[in-house]
Design an enzyme around this catalytic site. Sequence first.
Site, mmCIF file in Angstrom:
data_model
loop_
_atom_site.group_PDB
_atom_site.id
_atom_site.type_symbol
_atom_site.label_atom_id
_atom_site.label_comp_id
_atom_site.label_asym_id
_atom_site.label_seq_id
_atom_site.Cartn_x
_atom_site.Cartn_y
_atom_site.Cartn_z
ATOM 1 N N SER A 29 6.721 4.895 -6.926
ATOM 2 C CA SER A 29 6.839 6.371 -7.083
ATOM 3 C C SER A 29 8.539 6.512 -8.032
ATOM 4 O O SER A 29 9.055 5.717 -7.517
ATOM 5 C CB SER A 29 6.913 7.333 -6.073
ATOM 6 N N TYR A 89 10.531 7.254 3.028
ATOM 7 C CA TYR A 89 9.086 7.253 1.700
ATOM 8 C C TYR A 89 9.802 7.082 0.630
ATOM 9 O O TYR A 89 9.575 5.932 0.010
ATOM 10 C CB TYR A 89 8.361 8.812 1.678
HETATM 11 N N1 LIG Z 1 0.672 13.086 -4.818
HETATM 12 C C1 LIG Z 1 1.883 12.834 -5.520
HETATM 13 O O1 LIG Z 1 2.267 13.370 -6.623
HETATM 14 C C2 LIG Z 1 2.205 11.368 -5.920
HETATM 15 C C3 LIG Z 1 3.598 11.086 -6.162
HETATM 16 C C4 LIG Z 1 3.965 9.736 -6.245
HETATM 17 C C5 LIG Z 1 3.171 8.642 -5.558
HETATM 18 N N2 LIG Z 1 2.215 8.707 -5.207
HETATM 19 C C6 LIG Z 1 1.898 7.988 -4.769
HETATM 20 O O2 LIG Z 1 0.082 7.317 -4.780
HETATM 21 C C7 LIG Z 1 -0.264 7.115 -3.339
HETATM 22 C C8 LIG Z 1 -1.584 8.217 -3.575
HETATM 23 O O3 LIG Z 1 -1.307 8.572 -2.612
HETATM 24 P P1 LIG Z 1 -1.774 10.795 -2.488
HETATM 25 O O4 LIG Z 1 -0.906 11.400 -3.167
HETATM 26 O O5 LIG Z 1 -3.161 10.696 -3.383
HETATM 27 O O6 LIG Z 1 -1.784 10.887 -0.979
HETATM 28 P P2 LIG Z 1 -2.959 11.647 -0.336
HETATM 29 O O7 LIG Z 1 -4.200 11.954 -0.967
HETATM 30 O O8 LIG Z 1 -2.813 11.252 1.064
HETATM 31 O O9 LIG Z 1 -3.729 9.858 -0.552
HETATM 32 C C9 LIG Z 1 -3.385 9.004 0.343
HETATM 33 C C10 LIG Z 1 -3.816 7.728 0.890
HETATM 34 O O10 LIG Z 1 -3.308 7.096 1.634
HETATM 35 C C11 LIG Z 1 -4.054 6.282 2.272
HETATM 36 N N3 LIG Z 1 -3.589 6.220 4.244
HETATM 37 C C12 LIG Z 1 -2.243 6.444 4.579
HETATM 38 N N4 LIG Z 1 -1.932 5.351 6.296
HETATM 39 C C13 LIG Z 1 -3.028 4.386 5.792
HETATM 40 C C14 LIG Z 1 -3.146 3.459 6.689
HETATM 41 N N5 LIG Z 1 -2.301 3.423 7.627
HETATM 42 N N6 LIG Z 1 -4.359 3.082 6.785
HETATM 43 C C15 LIG Z 1 -5.386 3.049 5.753
HETATM 44 N N7 LIG Z 1 -5.013 3.825 4.608
HETATM 45 C C16 LIG Z 1 -3.675 4.893 4.734
HETATM 46 C C17 LIG Z 1 -5.413 7.667 3.137
HETATM 47 O O11 LIG Z 1 -5.390 7.938 3.691
HETATM 48 P P3 LIG Z 1 -6.273 8.545 5.014
HETATM 49 O O12 LIG Z 1 -6.563 9.763 4.608
HETATM 50 O O13 LIG Z 1 -7.353 7.968 6.161
HETATM 51 O O14 LIG Z 1 -5.074 9.188 6.243
HETATM 52 C C18 LIG Z 1 -5.063 8.574 2.155
HETATM 53 O O15 LIG Z 1 -6.802 7.960 1.610
HETATM 54 C C19 LIG Z 1 0.882 6.675 -2.496
HETATM 55 O O16 LIG Z 1 0.854 5.394 -2.261
HETATM 56 C C20 LIG Z 1 1.772 7.874 -2.883
HETATM 57 O O17 LIG Z 1 3.414 7.100 -2.553
HETATM 58 C C21 LIG Z 1 1.604 10.081 -5.082
#
Ligand SMILES: NC(=O)c1ccc[n+]([C@@H]2O[C@H](COP(=O)([O-])OP(=O)(O)OC[C@H]3O[C@@H](n4cnc5c(N)ncnc54)[C@H](OP(=O)(O)O)[C@@H]3O)[C@@H](O)[C@H]2O)c1
Length: 270
Positions: free
Chosen positions: A115, A148
Amino acid sequence: MSLMGRYFKRNTLHFGSRCTRLHITSHHKARVEAMMCDLASLRSVREFADSYKAKKLPLHILVCNAGVCTQPWSLTEDGLESTFQSCHLGHFLLVQCLQEVLRRSAPARVVVISSESHRFTDLIDSCAKVDLALLSPQKKDYWSMLAYNRSKLCNILFSNELHRRLSPHGVTSNAVHPGNMMYTSIHRSWWLMTFIFSLVRPFTKSMQQGAATTVYCAVAPELEGLGGMYFNNCFRCLPSSQAEDQSSAASLWELSERLVADGSAGIQAL
Ligand SMILES: NC(=O)c1ccc[n+]([C@@H]2O[C@H](COP(=O)([O-])OP(=O)(O)OC[C@H]3O[C@@H](n4cnc5c(N)ncnc54)[C@H](OP(=O)(O)O)[C@@H]3O)[C@@H](O)[C@H]2O)c1
């Protein structure tokens, strides 16, 4: 294609069956399978890797996507702060355990989701080493957003070091920023984040747009054999200077190796 998640019944199976339906309608020969893995548990990651290896499948693309943000402080069963272990250490161990499969499957690619927030922190102590007290702080020193940011800096350092170590064997790695404040589930641990994410939602990327850079790094023919880079909006861009620092990357790698060595015994030895 294997999908992994930590709550088999609630999420992974549901998501897996949706993906299976989508995939089968567009690619008739595709097989999608949901498997369980909790990245916040070293034991669970090892079990997942063993089950994957037992299937004797190749592994051409591994996306390290999982992440948590603004979680209250908690320790995992391995005794580490949970944001650090879920976002970085679990992925580190996963790649370690599947390294042989990746090498046998070469050309293979790893994509590590980071990120832009990696820019707002550092990880180095006064001896220029990556400091475990910053990565896995005690409750009194914990600020969830900082945890984070640090884990996202780890993601780029890890990707770069992985590329340095495995690219001679045909395995490349790149890190990705998917987009700013996209309305996924990442905000769910704190009502304030949910509120802010809702406010900006009309102006941010959709989930499909957010996935584009990850997919680009995973499959673009022009990236064959290339890695050690950071991508945003499907373009290479420069990460922070610390994210590019080779000695920090090597120091994080060594620390991570010691933390995963023999499970919690490794952590206690530190
Ligand atoms: N959304 C944004 O604006 C944004 C911006 C920059 C970077 N990112 C990065 O993008 C990536 C995806 O995030 P997202 O935004 O799509 O969020 P999200 O919808 O919350 O997806 C995160 C995923 O990680 C899984 N996860 C969390 N803890 C876990 C664990 N201990 N073991 C296995 N799986 C686990 C969650 O599973 P569960 O549902 O089972 O918890 C969920 O499927 C992340 O690395 C995040 O840091 C997101």
